[in-house]
Design an enzyme around this catalytic site. Structure first.
Site, PDB file in Angstrom:
ATOM      1  N   ARG B 355      -4.464   5.882  -8.517  1.00  0.00           N
ATOM      2  CA  ARG B 355      -2.768   6.263  -8.555  1.00  0.00           C
ATOM      3  C   ARG B 355      -2.115   5.581  -9.605  1.00  0.00           C
ATOM      4  O   ARG B 355      -1.007   5.788  -9.966  1.00  0.00           O
ATOM      5  CB  ARG B 355      -2.273   5.808  -7.366  1.00  0.00           C
ATOM      6  CG  ARG B 355      -2.226   7.298  -6.443  1.00  0.00           C
ATOM      7  CD  ARG B 355      -2.010   6.583  -5.056  1.00  0.00           C
ATOM      8  NE  ARG B 355      -2.858   6.889  -4.147  1.00  0.00           N
ATOM      9  CZ  ARG B 355      -2.969   7.700  -3.135  1.00  0.00           C
ATOM     10  NH1 ARG B 355      -1.881   8.680  -3.033  1.00  0.00           N
ATOM     11  NH2 ARG B 355      -4.060   7.952  -2.365  1.00  0.00           N
ATOM     12  N   LEU B 356      -2.779   4.500 -10.321  1.00  0.00           N
ATOM     13  CA  LEU B 356      -1.954   3.885 -11.241  1.00  0.00           C
ATOM     14  C   LEU B 356      -2.624   4.312 -12.859  1.00  0.00           C
ATOM     15  O   LEU B 356      -1.751   4.148 -13.691  1.00  0.00           O
ATOM     16  CB  LEU B 356      -2.288   2.530 -11.064  1.00  0.00           C
ATOM     17  CG  LEU B 356      -1.505   1.806  -9.973  1.00  0.00           C
ATOM     18  CD1 LEU B 356      -1.856   0.804  -9.225  1.00  0.00           C
ATOM     19  CD2 LEU B 356      -0.058   1.604 -10.443  1.00  0.00           C
TER      20      LEU B 356
END
Lengths: 450, 439
Positions: B355-356
């Site tokens: 998600r980063l």
């Protein structure tokens, strides 16, 4: 005023022997020697009061004397709440000076039928797949459903970007039981783009106990109601994620040894949800348009809690793991995503027909996929081949570069007008783009023919 | 601290402090019920006749439930119970680095207690929202399939999930080994593992020169479930403490499915109402508050967590797995099929997520990585459709893209403990970028 003495202590609840029979449900009590310990009364008898603890009970001594400090939890109800960030109990988190002007109880009542307003205008989101399959209207409740890690939060952030950042319409963001990291990053993003002025944020993140998580949605609602009733304007409300509210309520019920029904939810789930959803209504003073992320536990779409919330929604966007697996984001299942607006009278014949036709193609595509797995693609009839290739183009076309995921895709985000979407879909369906490679439609805004 | 206990016990014996004493009225494997103990606080440490230790788990009007953490001798009804009038804490020594330890400050290989112990509170307050800053420094695993496409940053929580024997622990050990000379303190947490497994991990880390900056904090399957339950919380409290002193810490939690099962066992015996799959309703919170200790702190330090979850038949959509996926900042999914095919590390590139993303990657790596991922996923999708087609009938462009896909899959193979540097990964996959430019 001293009102009693604690006789039993559990993780999130305590029992108090009361010496004062004026105690009511909803009263806030506090330990006389330590303001860290605060409680809300939820059940009373002649001699005892059962309370849930607003903070951790760790270190709380049996026999502690408690006093009454308030008639209920309150949240700021004035312009002072704009541009600020609060915790579930209405305390500011940003360490800046805060002067409380006017407060209101967080347990407010719902809107009466007399005041309810249902007419309104369409609201475009700039996200192709939403505007096309599940168009929004001001005052709608849109549910964004998805299992773990399929992109609910990214979609919520994009909606904030497209709707709030461009219009600066008054907005509330309520973070319930979600990641603290994401909450802080959202806050930082909004601060760094100087957009905080019209936004109020309320957080009760997943590291907090269930009492905090269950209260923060009501706290956020007070802010929304203020903007609607006092400022007499439209409000955007983003809730990420409403399932966590029900989950927190279940945890509290378990601690209180209440009987839980299917999958561990309390039997009062439906009532709890209605208390929240019925407050989110539009009146003659203004609309509350809400986007509510709904987590699907264990990818079980038929989960009781999920279905309970969904029944209040005017539209729903369902995110699907299989589509995410193909790398198509937003990973929306177009068969389950729809809204009350998808009706010939409301969106017009052209749009409506295109939606119908697209769904027909994609349904056939699913059947064809199974045939291909057995026979290979060469065995299809020409018509089926057309449907197969056009459907793949459509599937790719409904991916979209989002502003908030530029860091994953390395592609610039795009806001797409509905008119362009309708034209592009029409052209794919009628074969105008048959000679274009399907990859050309992957992660684009509107299609620019060469 | 010891003085305090002696004084309290002394007081009780002299009847100076009857309020802090009680008697055992009921015993089971993990809990005892105690009468008396009038002057007691929630979560206080108690001592049971010198035979056992535990903490106050619930206070009723006329009895107190104590959860046992250490039992040395059989507890009998009527045994004297003393409250030590302080919060229950575990013990830790900074000399633990390079050792296998437990949460009571024992050096398990040497078989003795450390002598410079400090107290660590279990699962204390959460890290305030405003004290967190964004996660943007990379933590390289040395595995190209991860560093290029699903990068991990300092302060990130990245789940490693897969069936038995798919190389979950191995990915974590590889990551620890790759932290050499990078100023990261590593903590490997074993939950309910066998002693043999833990010793092997200890030897592996030693052989690869990684033990000098690693703590192995273990609880075994033949110990009290309460101890296994508490171990990851204590490890993360230690990590948090180090983070506040500006250290970067990497914590491996192996594994959370076991932890969930142990928590279920404890909850059911303490008469909590069961929810989905008979887990207690607060199982999500139990894991959320643990994994929320992972963060990039404003002090400059960070806690990165790689929790492991074991699945059955490759199903990552069961209750515990989805709970944890919804807490972590991404997941590396391992597939048994890939493992058996010899594609190691056996990463399922479709289901894995970070998600980063590029926020924690160098610009160069992210350029190659994002294109590699898009190409690879498109290839995996197309591969199934044309699997039955005659290769000679495919268009040259399609054939080339399938060949390139095969090459990518092959180049992603990597043997254990053979980390690649960033520039090695870039060179290896430079062709992905080249092709895209030409096209």
């Amino acid at each position: 005023m001293e009102v009693g003495k604690i006789i039993s202590i559990f993780e999130i609840s305590v029992e108090v022997v009361v010496s004062d029979n004026t105690i009511k449900i909803g009263d806030v009590l506090e330990a006389v020697d330590n303001s860290k310990y605060r409680f809300e009364v939820i059940e009373i008898t002649n001699t005892t009061a059962l309370c849930i603890s607003l903070n951790s009970t760790r270190g709380l001594k049996k026999g502690t004397i408690v006093k009454k400090v308030d008639d209920g939890l309150k949240m700021e109800y004035s312009d002072a709440l704009m541009g600020r960030i609060f915790d579930a109990y209405g305390e500011v988190l940003d360490n800046k000076e805060f002067k409380s002007i006017k407060k209101k109880f967080i347990n407010n009542s719902t809107v009466s039928m007399k005041d309810l307003n249902v007419e309104s205008s369409m609201l475009k989101t700039g996200i192709k797949v939403i505007d096309f399959f599940a168009p929004m209207q001001k005052g709608f409740k849109m549910g964004l459903l998805g299992g773990a890690g399929v992109g609910k939060t990214v979609l919520i952030k994009e909606l904030i970007y497209n709707l709030y950042n461009t219009s600066k319409i008054n907005s509330i963001f309520v973070g319930i039981g979600e990641r603290s990291r994401e909450g802080k990053e959202l806050y930082d993003d909004i601060v760094s783009s100087n957009l905080l002025d019209n936004m109020t944020m309320v957080f009760g993140q997943m590291s907090k106990n269930p009492v905090v998580r269950s209260k923060c949605v009501q706290t956020g609602l007070v802010a929304a109601e203020y903007l609607r009733d006092e400022k007499k304007g439209d409000v955007l409300l983003f809730i990420d994620n409403i399932y966590r509210y029900i989950q927190a309520r279940s945890e509290i019920s378990m601690e209180l040894k209440e009987m839980l029904v299917g999958n561990g939810y309390p039997s009062s789930t439906a009532a709890e949800v209605s208390k929240i959803e019925e407050r989110l209504s539009s009146t003659k003073d203004g609309t509350i348009t809400s986007f509510q992320a709904i987590y699907i536990p264990a990818d079980d779409y038929n989960d009781d809690a999920v279905q309970n919330v969904v029944s209040y929604m005017d539209g729903q966007i369902v995110l699907d793991r299989h589509i995410a697996e193909l790398g198509i984001y937003p990973a929306i299942d177009v068969f389950k995503s729809t809204s009350r607006l998808v009706d010939k009278d409301k969106i017009g014949e052209r749009h409506f027909k295109l939606v119908e036709e697209t769904l027909r193609y994609l349904t056939r595509y699913q059947e064809l996929e199974e045939i291909i797995a057995v026979l290979g693609i060469d065995e299809l009839s020409d018509e089926d081949k057309n449907i197969f290739h056009r459907s793949r183009k459509l599937r790719y076309y409904f991916s979209q570069p989002l502003h908030v995921s530029e860091q994953f895709t390395n592609i610039k985000g795009e806001y797409v007008e509905l008119e362009d979407v309708l034209n592009d879909v029409e052209n794919i369906l009628n074969g105008t783009y048959d000679n274009v490679d399907e990859k050309e439609f992957f992660y684009i805004g509107k299609y620019n023919a060469h | 601290m010891d003085l305090n206990i002696d004084k309290v016990i002394d007081d009780i014996k002299k009847d100076n402090n009857i309020f802090s004493a009680g008697k055992v009225i009921k015993v089971n494997e993990y809990n005892v019920e105690v009468s008396g103990l009038i002057d007691v606080a929630f979560y206080d440490e108690v001592d049971i006749a010198g035979k056992a230790k535990g903490y106050v788990f619930a206070i009723h009007p006329n009895k107190v439930i104590v959860s046992l953490t250490e039992v040395e001798d059989k507890i009998m009804p009527g045994d004297l119970v003393y409250s030590l009038n302080k919060e229950y804490k575990c013990l830790f020594s900074i000399d633990s680095i390079g050792k296998v330890v437990d949460i009571f400050g024992n050096d398990l290989i040497a078989g003795k207690k450390f002598n410079n112990l400090i107290e660590v509170s279990i699962d204390g307050l959460d890290i305030p929202l405003m004290d967190r800053t964004s996660v943007e420094r990379s933590l390289l695993t040395g595995i190209s399939g991860i560093d290029l496409m699903y990068p991990i940053g300092r302060g990130q929580r990245q789940l490693i999930i897969g069936d038995k024997k798919t190389g979950k622990t191995q990915i974590c050990l590889d990551t620890i080994v790759n932290q050499k000379d990078k100023n990261v303190i590593c903590i490997y947490v074993a939950i309910g593992k066998t002693k043999k497994e833990v010793k092997e991990i200890y030897y592996d880390l030693t052989k690869n020169g990684a033990i000098s900056y690693t703590i192995v904090m273990a609880s075994f399957n033949d110990e009290l479930p309460t101890k296994s339950y508490l171990t990851p919380y204590v490890a993360l409290s230690v990590a948090e403490e180090l983070m506040l002193q500006s250290f970067d810490v990497l914590v491996i939690v192996d594994d959370l499915k076991k932890h969930a099962d142990i928590y279920r066992q404890i909850s059911l015996t303490s008469n909590k109402v069961p929810g989905r799959d008979a887990y207690p309703s607060d199982i999500f919170y139990a894991h959320a508050r643990m994994l929320e200790k992972g963060c990039q702190h404003k002090s400059g330090g960070s806690v990165t967590i790689l929790p492991i979850v074991e699945t059955k038949a490759g199903d990552i959509t069961d209750y515990i797995s989805t709970n944890i996926i919804s807490i972590t900042d991404g997941q590396i999914v391992l597939s048994k099929k890939n493992f058996d095919k010899g594609l190691k590390p056996a990463i399922n590139y479709g289901l894995s997520v970070s998600r980063l993303g590029a926020a924690v990657q160098s610009k160069e790596l992210s350029k190659v990585g994002s294109k590699l991922r898009r190409e690879l996923l498109a290839y995996l999708d197309v591969k199934d459709i044309y699997e039955l087609s005659d290769p000679s009938e495919l268009s040259p462009a399609l054939k080339e893209s399938i060949d390139r896909g095969n090459k990518m899959i092959n180049d992603l193979k990597q043997y254990k403990y053979s980390p690649k540097s960033e520039s090695e990964m870039q060179t290896l996959f430079s062709y992905v970028e080249r092709v895209e430019k030409e096209g």
